[in-house]
Structure formats: C-alpha cells, structure tokens
Design a protein around this motif. Sequence first.
Motif, PDB file in Angstrom:
ATOM      1  N   ALA A   2       0.851  -1.201   0.000  1.00 27.68           N
ATOM      2  CA  ALA A   2       0.000   0.000   0.000  1.00 27.68           C
ATOM      3  C   ALA A   2       0.879   1.241   0.000  1.00 27.68           C
ATOM      4  O   ALA A   2       1.866   1.319   0.728  1.00 27.68           O
ATOM      5  N   ARG A  12      -7.492  14.718  -4.604  1.00 26.88           N
ATOM      6  CA  ARG A  12      -7.850  13.306  -4.435  1.00 26.88           C
ATOM      7  C   ARG A  12      -7.227  12.488  -5.568  1.00 26.88           C
ATOM      8  O   ARG A  12      -7.373  12.824  -6.741  1.00 26.88           O
ATOM      9  N   GLU A  13      -6.541  11.413  -5.212  1.00 25.09           N
ATOM     10  CA  GLU A  13      -5.880  10.603  -6.233  1.00 25.09           C
ATOM     11  C   GLU A  13      -6.897   9.636  -6.847  1.00 25.09           C
ATOM     12  O   GLU A  13      -7.637   8.962  -6.134  1.00 25.09           O
ATOM     13  N   SER A  15      -8.263   6.291  -8.491  1.00 27.65           N
ATOM     14  CA  SER A  15      -7.847   4.889  -8.464  1.00 27.65           C
ATOM     15  C   SER A  15      -7.768   4.358  -9.897  1.00 27.65           C
ATOM     16  O   SER A  15      -8.324   4.965 -10.820  1.00 27.65           O
ATOM     17  N   ASP A  16      -7.065   3.245 -10.093  1.00 27.32           N
ATOM     18  CA  ASP A  16      -6.850   2.636 -11.415  1.00 27.32           C
ATOM     19  C   ASP A  16      -6.195   3.588 -12.406  1.00 27.32           C
ATOM     20  O   ASP A  16      -6.698   3.774 -13.518  1.00 27.32           O
ATOM     21  N   TYR A  46     -12.813   8.225 -16.903  1.00 31.15           N
ATOM     22  CA  TYR A  46     -13.143   8.229 -15.474  1.00 31.15           C
ATOM     23  C   TYR A  46     -14.327   9.145 -15.217  1.00 31.15           C
ATOM     24  O   TYR A  46     -14.507  10.152 -15.914  1.00 31.15           O
ATOM     25  N   ASN A  51     -14.830   9.074  -8.677  1.00 32.51           N
ATOM     26  CA  ASN A  51     -13.583   8.305  -8.633  1.00 32.51           C
ATOM     27  C   ASN A  51     -13.807   6.872  -9.127  1.00 32.51           C
ATOM     28  O   ASN A  51     -13.465   5.896  -8.462  1.00 32.51           O
ATOM     29  N   ALA A 319       0.312   9.196 -11.602  1.00 30.67           N
ATOM     30  CA  ALA A 319      -0.905   9.407 -10.810  1.00 30.67           C
ATOM     31  C   ALA A 319      -1.700  10.582 -11.369  1.00 30.67           C
ATOM     32  O   ALA A 319      -1.144  11.490 -11.999  1.00 30.67           O
TER      33      ALA A 319
END
Length: 340
Positions: A2, A12-13, A15-16, A46, A51, A319
């Motif tokens: 992790a 905010r990051e 995901s995927d 996205y 998210n 990212a």
Amino acid sequence: MASAAAPASLGRELSDPPSDGISNLRFSNHSDLLLVSSWDKSVRLYDASANVLRAEFMHGGPVLDCCFHDDSSGFSAAADNTVRRLLFASNKDDILGKHDAPVRCVEYSYAAGQLITGSWDKTLKCWDPRGASGQERTLVGTYPQPERVYSISLVGHRLVVATAGRHVNIYDLRNMSQPEQRRESSLKYQTRCVRCYPNGTGYALSSVEGRVAMEFFDLSEASQAKKYAFKCHRKSEAGRDIVYPVNAIAFHPVYGTFATGGCDGYVNVWDGNNKKRLYQYSKYPTSIAALSFSRDGRLLAVASSYTFEEGLKPHEKDAIYIRGVNEIEVKPKPKVLPPA
C-alpha cells in the motif's frame, strides 16, 4: 504494498491510474467525465467526481493524445499512426484514419464539426467523424506543415499549430488552403504546449526552457505591443539557475486565468492580464505532464507523471489528482489604484 496516502493538499488521487506515462487528460465540456491517454497504450474514461473508471480502450501503440466528442464518444491519437473513435457505452473503437507517422495531437472543433489531428509526419489532417469509418470516407483534407506537429489548440474557427523548429501556423478552419498567419515562436527553445485564450484574442505558448509567451492574433501595432513572455518553473541552487520544461497550460473557463505545469512538479496559476502569479500549489511527486479544468472551473485534474526529460531513471508512479479549486486561487485580484 500500500502506498502512503497523498497529502490532502494535492487533491484526491484517482484509483486505477495508467501504468505508464500520462500523455494527456481532458475534462468533458458537459460533465465531470475525464478522458486520459497514456504510453501504456490505453485511453481511460473516469468519472472524476465519483472516482470510478468507466471504460478503457487498448491501442496498438502508446496513445499520445485524446479528446471528447461528447459524453458518449471521444477520439484518440496514437504512436501506431492511427486516429480512433471511441464509443464509451459499448467500450468499442474504430479507426477513423491514419497518418504516416505517430499522431501527436487531436482536437474536435464544435464550430466546424470536424476532428483535427497533427502528426510527426509533418501534416495536419481534418476529418468528418460523422462519416462511416475508413479514411476514404472521413478525410476532409491534408495540410503540410513546416515540421513535426507538437501541439495544437482551437478557439472558435481559429486553429493554432506549433511544430518543431519553433514554427507557429494560425488557420481559419473555414479556409484551410493556407495559414492566415505564419509565425515563429518568440521563445528561443523548443515548444512544449500551445493553448488559445478562451476569449479568442490570442494564445499562450510554453517551451522546454521555463518560459511562457503571451501572444495576440491581431497584427495591429497596439495589439502586438501587449505581447510579452515570462520566466517560470525555475529555481536557484548554489548560485545556478535550474530551468524546467513547461509541459502544460490550462485556462480557467470562468476567469480566463491559467495554470501551468512543469517538470519541477509544480502547478502555478497566473493572471495574464495583470502579469501576476496568483497561486502555487504544493509540489507534486514528479513532473506535471498535463492539466485540465472542469467545465465550470471547480475542479482541476493534474497528471503527476515523469516525462523522461532526464532519461530512464527510477521515478514516482504515474498518478492523476483531482483537486477542488477555490476562487481565491484563480480569480484575478482587482488592481489597487494608488491614492490620489
């Protein structure tokens, strides 16, 4: 393993994320959908607010650019020389046409109802995506350029094309037979990005050498007197200036201020009219490869993705951060007049 959570200040990051360099990202003009192209041969769709990864399209080579048509379809430009149409609901894509070398840029013109692509084959091509797939049915025209196309931008019927060799061609999409204007970049080094002002009066152009030029279309003496360039994305270390490429420019859709992203990992927000920096966000883990404001200017998508400016080396993972934009960061400050 992790990874540690990103500091909240970065946003905010998502995901995927893509598994290799991010070449571009763009918000839709109609929603908070975000389209992302990558060197991992994918285009990903996205829902940035939720998210959620909605769709993924694999290509035959690295994908160098992408754009929306509407919220049900988009387009991509790839290093396998193809231009593709992407259908989001069915997760299907088809080849709209091809260039003779990797396709670097793609833009959809709502004014002309055409797709414009720029390639390292030193041409610009216009396509009618309403036609069936296949080059012979969709190609509107091919327009030779002085060098490889690096960046293009549209505002209304105006198209700005920046190529290798510091050339800048300005077209009217209603008459593509020849450029309205042929210019040379006022910056001394290679162009990284060109973006038109939302009000249609000119464009900002960035270079590999920590600099941005603010240019105007009108050739009158009064308009040309307003143009200027400024230094950014630099730092001094032990008496030496370290200069970083400026990879990305994004204009705020409401205020006309703009963000720049550099290989120094910083995003700066500028008020071009008053020649002031309004804000600098916290440093991101690696180079800023791309930036995009949402349609209402409330969100900023940031691609933190090493752009190999220093060759192959260990680097932070790729990212995408979605950050809420506060008005204070992007709204021009009123000029304070000196007391009479």
